[in-house]
Design a protein around this motif. Sequence first.
Motif, short mmCIF file in Angstrom:
data_model
loop_
_atom_site.label_atom_id
_atom_site.label_comp_id
_atom_site.label_asym_id
_atom_site.label_seq_id
_atom_site.Cartn_x
_atom_site.Cartn_y
_atom_site.Cartn_z
N LYS A 2 31.16 30.26 41.78
CA LYS A 2 30.90 31.70 42.02
C LYS A 2 32.11 32.03 42.78
CE LYS A 2 27.65 34.46 44.36
NZ LYS A 2 26.36 34.50 45.24
N PHE A 3 32.75 33.36 42.14
CA PHE A 3 33.97 33.67 42.92
C PHE A 3 33.54 34.72 43.62
CE2 PHE A 3 36.27 32.66 38.91
CZ PHE A 3 37.35 31.98 39.71
N LYS A 4 34.06 34.88 44.94
CA LYS A 4 33.76 35.85 45.81
C LYS A 4 34.46 37.34 45.13
CE LYS A 4 33.15 33.42 50.16
NZ LYS A 4 33.36 33.53 51.66
N PHE A 5 33.72 38.62 45.75
CA PHE A 5 34.07 39.68 45.08
C PHE A 5 35.31 40.10 45.48
CE2 PHE A 5 32.95 44.35 44.51
CZ PHE A 5 32.67 44.20 43.01
N LYS A 6 35.69 39.62 46.86
CA LYS A 6 37.25 40.02 47.37
C LYS A 6 38.26 39.65 46.50
CE LYS A 6 37.88 37.00 51.27
NZ LYS A 6 38.04 36.78 52.48
N TYR A 7 37.93 38.26 46.12
CA TYR A 7 39.21 37.68 45.63
C TYR A 7 39.59 38.38 44.02
CZ TYR A 7 38.63 33.98 48.60
OH TYR A 7 38.74 33.23 50.26
N ILE A 8 38.35 39.11 43.38
CA ILE A 8 38.38 39.71 42.18
C ILE A 8 39.07 41.10 42.41
CG2 ILE A 8 37.47 40.94 40.47
CD1 ILE A 8 35.08 38.69 40.81
N VAL A 9 38.96 41.61 43.46
CA VAL A 9 39.55 42.84 44.05
C VAL A 9 41.14 42.65 44.44
CG1 VAL A 9 39.68 44.79 45.73
CG2 VAL A 9 37.49 43.89 44.91
N VAL A 10 41.30 41.48 44.94
CA VAL A 10 42.67 41.13 45.17
C VAL A 10 43.65 40.70 44.00
CG1 VAL A 10 44.23 39.34 46.45
CG2 VAL A 10 42.14 40.44 47.59
N LEU A 11 42.79 40.06 43.20
CA LEU A 11 43.55 39.65 41.92
C LEU A 11 43.79 41.04 40.90
CD1 LEU A 11 44.26 37.46 40.19
CD2 LEU A 11 42.00 37.55 39.03
N VAL A 12 42.93 41.74 40.95
CA VAL A 12 43.11 43.12 40.04
C VAL A 12 44.29 43.95 40.73
CG1 VAL A 12 42.26 45.47 39.55
CG2 VAL A 12 40.80 43.29 38.98
N THR A 13 44.27 44.05 42.26
CA THR A 13 45.37 44.82 42.95
C THR A 13 46.78 44.42 42.66
OG1 THR A 13 43.61 45.39 44.32
CG2 THR A 13 46.09 45.84 45.20
N PHE A 53 36.83 48.11 45.40
CA PHE A 53 36.97 47.70 46.85
C PHE A 53 35.75 48.64 47.51
CE2 PHE A 53 38.62 49.62 50.85
CZ PHE A 53 38.58 48.30 51.35
N LEU A 54 35.46 49.56 47.10
CA LEU A 54 34.60 50.74 47.74
C LEU A 54 33.12 50.23 47.65
CD1 LEU A 54 36.00 54.24 46.78
CD2 LEU A 54 36.04 53.04 48.99
N ILE A 55 32.90 49.55 46.31
CA ILE A 55 31.56 48.87 46.20
C ILE A 55 31.50 47.71 46.98
CG2 ILE A 55 30.28 47.58 44.59
CD1 ILE A 55 31.37 49.57 42.27
N LYS A 56 32.36 46.91 47.20
CA LYS A 56 32.50 45.84 47.94
C LYS A 56 32.14 46.26 49.51
CE LYS A 56 35.84 42.75 50.01
NZ LYS A 56 35.73 43.43 51.26
N GLU A 57 33.08 47.18 50.07
CA GLU A 57 33.00 47.52 51.58
C GLU A 57 31.58 48.55 51.73
OE1 GLU A 57 34.77 46.98 54.12
OE2 GLU A 57 35.74 45.41 52.55
#
Length: 87
Positions: A2-13, A53-57
Amino acid sequence: MKFKFKYIVVLVTLAAIASIIYGFSIKEENPGLGHKCIGLGTVGLFLVAMPLFLIKESKGKNMKDYMLTKENIKKMQEKEQKKTENQ
């Protein structure tokens, strides 16, 4: 797995920023591809990474606390009056 959502955001950025940098670096030799990479990187940054990012935060936060309702305006005015009285 299970990937953490923040890693997906960082990867896309990072992918979007890399695409923009690559587009600027090849713009001299191949302007069409360069502009396409810059555009895709910008779209990825602002239409994919920013909403993720906004959804995560904002997860778990009450949106009513951030809206300007009469009740919230009254609370802000009361806090401002207390500040001026204390000074």
